[in-house]
Motif scaffolding. Structure first.
Motif, PDB file in Angstrom:
ATOM      1  N   SER A  65       0.858  -1.182   0.000  1.00 15.74           N
ATOM      2  CA  SER A  65       0.000   0.000   0.000  1.00 15.74           C
ATOM      3  C   SER A  65       0.892   1.230   0.000  1.00 15.74           C
ATOM      4  CB  SER A  65      -0.902  -0.004   1.238  1.00 15.74           C
ATOM      5  OG  SER A  65      -0.111   0.077   2.422  1.00 15.74           O
ATOM      6  N   LYS A  66       0.333   2.364  -0.360  1.00 14.32           N
ATOM      7  CA  LYS A  66       1.142   3.582  -0.465  1.00 14.32           C
ATOM      8  C   LYS A  66       1.814   3.963   0.854  1.00 14.32           C
ATOM      9  CE  LYS A  66       1.105   8.322  -2.197  1.00 14.32           C
ATOM     10  NZ  LYS A  66       0.308   9.415  -2.812  1.00 14.32           N
ATOM     11  N   PRO A  67       1.099   3.933   2.009  1.00  8.07           N
ATOM     12  CA  PRO A  67       1.782   4.263   3.270  1.00  8.07           C
ATOM     13  C   PRO A  67       2.945   3.335   3.582  1.00  8.07           C
ATOM     14  CG  PRO A  67      -0.605   4.334   3.553  1.00  8.07           C
ATOM     15  CD  PRO A  67      -0.343   3.726   2.208  1.00  8.07           C
ATOM     16  N   THR A  68       2.746   2.030   3.356  1.00  8.24           N
ATOM     17  CA  THR A  68       3.819   1.065   3.626  1.00  8.24           C
ATOM     18  C   THR A  68       4.961   1.253   2.644  1.00  8.24           C
ATOM     19  OG1 THR A  68       2.139  -0.508   4.366  1.00  8.24           O
ATOM     20  CG2 THR A  68       4.333  -1.375   3.952  1.00  8.24           C
ATOM     21  N   HIS A  69       4.625   1.561   1.403  1.00  8.12           N
ATOM     22  CA  HIS A  69       5.645   1.783   0.386  1.00  8.12           C
ATOM     23  C   HIS A  69       6.546   2.955   0.772  1.00  8.12           C
ATOM     24  CE1 HIS A  69       7.289   3.324  -3.454  1.00  8.12           C
ATOM     25  NE2 HIS A  69       7.285   2.053  -3.812  1.00  8.12           N
TER      26      HIS A  69
END
Length: 477
Positions: free
Chosen positions: A177-181
Motif C-alpha cells: 500500500s502507499k503508506p507502507t511503500h
C-alpha cells in the motif's frame, strides 16, 4: 497543554496550514527551552545523576502522553508536536556545551529507550516521525560514531530490528500500500546512509538483521550484505582468473556481534556437536528436519532463525576444523566432512520451502572477503555440483540469480560465487535444462552472464570499482 494547543491550532480551518505549523513549532520550542534550562541547572554542578533523571522523567512523560494520544485519536492523531519536541530537545542537549557534553551518552541512552518504547508496532500512527527521529543525523552520528567502545551500537541495532519486524508482515505481500511503500522507501534510504557512512555497523549485525527481514526483501538484504570495512579495498570480482583463496583477507573471520548460538536449543546443539565430531548419533540426520519445523502451514513451516543459526554454526565449526588440519576451504577440502554431510542431507531432505530458506541462510554469508564468505561460497558450489536432481540445482541458481537481478549494490561474495558457477566447466551450468526452459529465461541468463563474464575495460572497470568501493548507489524500490 502544549499538545492540546497544537491540536486546536492544526484543526482550526480558519488558520492557514503553514501558519498553523509555525505556531505549533513556536509552542513546542518554548517547552523544549524550558526543559533544557531545568536540566542545565538541576542538581549540583558535579552531580549529573539529577540531570539524567530529569531527562528520563521528561521523555517518559512525553512518551506516555503520546501513546495515550495515539489510542484516543487513532486516525486523527497528529505526529507534528511530538516530532518537533524530540528533534529540538535532542539538538539542544547535544550541543557543544560542557554541561551537556558530560552527560551525552546517558542522554542518547534515554532517547534510544524512549524511541524503543514508541516503536512502530506500539504506535503505528507515529511511524513516519519515528523513522525520521531514529535516522536523524545527530542521533545516528552521536550514537554510532562518538560513543566509547561502540556502546551505542546495540541500542541502534534494536531500533532497526523493531523497524524490520514492523515492516515484515506488510513486505511479505507482493504489492505494498502507499503508506507502507513510503515507509519501506525511507528504510532503504536509512540503510544506504549506514552503508555509506557506517558500514562496520552493518557488517557486525548482518546476521541479526537478515534474521528478521522476509526472504522476498532481496534488495534490503543486499544493502546490508554489501557492507565491508572502510579500511578494506575490495578486489574487483570481474578480474579474469581471480584467485580468491590467495587474497590475504580470506583467512580472517568476520566480526559477528549477534550471539547466534543461543538460538540453537541446548539439546540440538549437543547432538549437532557430537555428530560433527563423531558422526553420531546415527539418527541425527534423519531427525534434523523435524527439529527445524514448527508447523504444517505452508509458508510458515520452518523456524527461520534456527535454520540461519544452524547454518552459520556448522559453517564456523567447519572452518575451524579445516584450519586445524593446516588447510584452507576449497571444494576439495570441504568434501566428505560431517559438516557437508549435514548440508547435503538438508538439501535433499527438506521440501521446496525449507530448501529455499536453507539456501538463503548460506547466501546470507556471501559478503566481503573473509573466511566465512570463502567457505560458504565453496559449500554452495559443492552442493550444486553434487546435487542429484536438476530441481535442486535450479533452486540454488534461483537463490543466487534473484539477488543479482535487483538494483545494485550486490555483495562481493555473491558475485564471485555466481561468476565461478557460470564460468567453471566443472559445474556444466549452460548444459542444464532449466537454463533453456523458456526463451525469456534463457535471455535473462545470457544478460546476467554478459554483465558478469565480459572483460571489463575503461569505464566499465571504473564503474565496477566505484560500485564496490564507494557503496553509494541510488536505490529504487
Amino acid at each position: 497543554m502544549c499538545v492540546e494547543l497544537c491540536y486546536r491550532t492544526l484543526n482550526d480551518p480558519s488558520i492557514n496550514p503553514t501558519l498553523a505549523r509555525a505556531k505549533c513549532y513556536h509552542t513546542m520550542d518554548a517547552f523544549v527551552r524550558l526543559v533544557v534550562v531545568l536540566v542545565r541547572f538541576s542538581g549540583e554542578s558535579t552531580n549529573n545523576v539529577t540531570k539524567i533523571n530529569l531527562v528520563n522523567k521528561v521523555l517518559g512523560t512525553v512518551a506516555h502522553v503520546l501513546v495515550q494520544d495515539h489510542e484516543v485519536h487513532t486516525t486523527e492523531f497528529h505526529q507534528l508536536p511530538y516530532h518537533r519536541f524530540f528533534i529540538m530537545l535532542l539538538t539542544d542537549l547535544t550541543t557543544s556545551d560542557p554541561v551537556f557534553e558530560a552527560i551525552i551518552f546517558p542522554v542518547l541512552q534515554a532517547f534510544g529507550s524512549t524511541y524503543q518504547l514508541l516503536k512502530p508496532s506500539r504506535a503505528p500512527g507515529f511511524a513516519y516521525s519515528w523513522l525520521e527521529l531514529v535516522s536523524h543525523r545527530i542521533f545516528i552520528t552521536k550514537l554510532l560514531l562518538h560513543t566509547p567502545q561502540k556502546k551505542g551500537w546495540p541500542m541502534f541495532q534494536q531500533l532497526l530490528i523493531s523497524l524490520f519486524k514492523f515492516l515484515a508482515p506488510f513486505l511479505r505481500n507482493a504489492e505494498l500500500s502507499k503508506p507502507t511503500h513510503l515507509l519501506y522507501k525511507g528504510t532503504l534510504r536509512v540503510l544506504l546512509v549506514l552503508l555509506h557512512d557506517f558500514p562496520e555497523f552493518l557488517c557486525d549485525y548482518h546476521f541479526a538483521f537478515c534474521d528478521v527481514i522476509p526472504p522476498n526483501c532481496i534488495q534490503m538484504r543486499n544493502l546490508i550484505l554489501s557492507a565491508f570495512p572502510r579500511n578494506m579495498r575490495l578486489p574487483d570480482p570481474f578480474t579474469p582468473s581471480l584467485k580468491v583463496e590467495m587474497l590475504p583477507d580470506i583467512a580472517h573471520a568476520p566480526r559477528i556481534v549477534s550471539n547466534y548460538e543461543t538460538i540453537i536449543p541446548d539439546n540440538l546443539k549437543k547432538d549437532l556437536s557430537e555428530y560433527i565430531k563423531a558422526r553420531s548419533p546415527v539418527t541425527f540426520l534423519s531427525e534434523l528436519r523435524s527439529k527445524l519445523q514448527i508447523s504444517t502451514e505452508p509458508g510458515n513451516q520452518y523456524n527461520v532463525s534456527l535454520i540461519n543459526a544452524l547454518v552459520l554454526f556448522v559453517g564456523t565449526q567447519a572452518i575451524a576444523y579445516i584450519h586445524s588440519k593446516g588447510s584452507t576451504p576449497s571444494t576439495s577440502t570441504i568434501a566428505y566432512t560431517a559438516h557437508m554431510d549435514i548440508f547435503q542431507h538438508l538439501l535433499v531432505d527438506l521440501d521446496t520451502e525449507g530448501r529455499y530458506l536453507f539456501l538463503n541462510a548460506i547466501a546470507n554469508q556471501l559478503r566481503y572477503p573473509n573466511s566465512h564468505t570463502h567457505y560458504f561460497s565453496c559449500a554452495l558450489l559443492s552442493l550444486f555440483a553434487e546435487a542429484n536432481t536438476e530441481a535442486i540445482q535450479e533452486q540454488i541458481t534461483r537463490v543466487l540469480l534473484e539477488r543479482l537481478i535487483v538494483n545494485r549494490p550486490h555483495p562481493w561474495g555473491l558475485l564471485i560465487t555466481f561468476i565461478d558457477l557460470i564460468k567453471n566447466p566443472t559445474y556444466k551450468f549452460w548444459s542444464h535444462e532449466f537454463v533453456h526452459c523458456a526463451p525469456e529465461i534463457e535471455k535473462l541468463f545470457e544478460s546476467v552472464a554478459r554483465s558478469c563474464m565480459q572483460k571489463q575495460t575503461g569505464s566499465q572497470a571504473a564503474m565496477a570499482r566505484e560500485t564496490h568501493q564507494q557503496q553509494h548507489e541510488t536505490t529504487s524500490t
